[in-house]
Design an enzyme around this catalytic site. Sequence first.
Site, PDB file in Angstrom:
ATOM      1  N   ASP A 103      -0.983  -8.748   4.472  1.00 16.88           N
ATOM      2  CA  ASP A 103       0.285  -9.473   4.348  1.00 16.88           C
ATOM      3  C   ASP A 103       0.317 -10.438   5.518  1.00 16.88           C
ATOM      4  O   ASP A 103       0.241 -10.009   6.673  1.00 16.88           O
ATOM      5  CB  ASP A 103       1.467  -8.501   4.429  1.00 16.88           C
ATOM      6  CG  ASP A 103       1.474  -7.533   3.259  1.00 16.88           C
ATOM      7  OD1 ASP A 103       1.908  -7.925   2.171  1.00 16.88           O
ATOM      8  OD2 ASP A 103       1.011  -6.388   3.445  1.00 16.88           O
ATOM      9  N   ASP A 123       6.132  -6.223  -9.044  1.00 10.43           N
ATOM     10  CA  ASP A 123       6.798  -5.261  -8.162  1.00 10.43           C
ATOM     11  C   ASP A 123       7.808  -4.503  -9.005  1.00 10.43           C
ATOM     12  O   ASP A 123       8.689  -5.106  -9.612  1.00 10.43           O
ATOM     13  CB  ASP A 123       7.513  -5.981  -7.017  1.00 10.43           C
ATOM     14  CG  ASP A 123       6.542  -6.686  -6.066  1.00 10.43           C
ATOM     15  OD1 ASP A 123       5.342  -6.353  -6.100  1.00 10.43           O
ATOM     16  OD2 ASP A 123       6.982  -7.558  -5.294  1.00 10.43           O
TER      17      ASP A 123
END
Lengths: 251, 206
Positions: free
Chosen positions: A11, A130
């Site tokens: 990330d 997600d």
Amino acid sequence: MLTVRIIPCLDVRDGRVVKGVRFQGLRDAGDPVERAAEYERQGADELTLLDVSATPEGRSAALDTVRGVRARLALPLTVGGGVRSEADAAALLEAGADKVGVNTAAVEDPALLARLARRFGAQCTVLALDAAARPEGGWEVVVLSGRKRTGRDAVAWAREAVARGAGEILLTSWDRDGSRAGYDLDLLRAVAAVVRVPLVASGGADGPAHMVEAVRAGAGAVLAASIFHTGETTVADVKRELRRCGLEVRT
Amino acid sequence: MSGASPVTVLPTGTANLASVHAALRRLGAEPRAPAAPAEVRDAERLVLPGVGTFAAAMERLAERGWAEPLRARLAAGRPTLAVCLGLQLLAEGSEESPGVAGLAVVPGTATRFDADLPVPHLGWNRIEPEPECRLLEGAHVYFAHSFRLTTAPPGWRAAWCDYGGRFVAALERGALLACQFHPELSSAAGLALLDRWLRAAGGASC
């Protein structure tokens, strides 16, 4: 026979690797180019880089990060985060991504998946999904880094996205992200039952045993961030455990 | 690193050439685009990367005037590396784009994987080269494709892979190498293969 892919996830915000819990509380976890090279040495099969910056400056920094990682990496690289259009995808591919993940933009404009697949190929078009558990059962799609619940059924969305052109699904459990409670196996099974494309399990891994479970639940690849960044688990550790459990890995 | 030896890389489509360029640079080669169609025929070393669809790639080759010089260089056996869709372009056609003629350097048509398997065939799979192969070695390599050849053309040595049945993972003949997989994304095994090709192609490597 295809081997199980082990995918460390970077990330990245403003040129640095960060990691949080449920997409929040980000902590610095190093230089992306150094991390990428280290994971290739450990035997990673692929890398995923998610741009979690929130500003235009951050976005252009992410392109530089992709270029830097690509110069050092001889592995497939999936890049996602903030991809809104074919032009965004083209810029990432030109910088060195091999696959592009789309999440929020695909939910808002599902035809984007078909346009990306037509222009770049289905093997290049990854749906980043997600999913958050609903109190009444099942899962719903969440977007904007988990800040917005859409009410859309996650399993139905997975099926639709594949029909529209997604060639792979990066399936992240919002509830498990950073929790180390293990992947959401019920979610994996539910999505694996309705799509034929490769499924990447994400969110919640605390060690090799969780990865074995995810593969048995239908994942073709397992993704993790925190456990690799802290160094407590290496990719080699994961492969050893998978092999011990009779699963095929790249040697 | 010895002086960078030039390798002409055909920009065949919109998706990424960056991985091919990066891998070549790491091996001491300098990728460049062809300045003129004649360079496609005459360049000492040429890479035909494959991205996008069969029809789009053939259209681009035709529109840039690259198809004929490419056929000529392949017929002459000049050092050439074809990657992924690049291998399929050597065939007569593909189920992906019915009615579109390929370069027809090798007989056969690329067909889609059977639908009862996850498609694309995406990930690392093992290749087994025929014993006569000089460049190809047994290894896990990275694939990302939905179409493939299932028969090897006469006069070429093949490496095979299995995904619901045997298919052509790569072909070699002298310094001609065509890989259905991505050597540039296949870590150490892929870089070693690229290095062997560069050496066979007379290019200085590291």
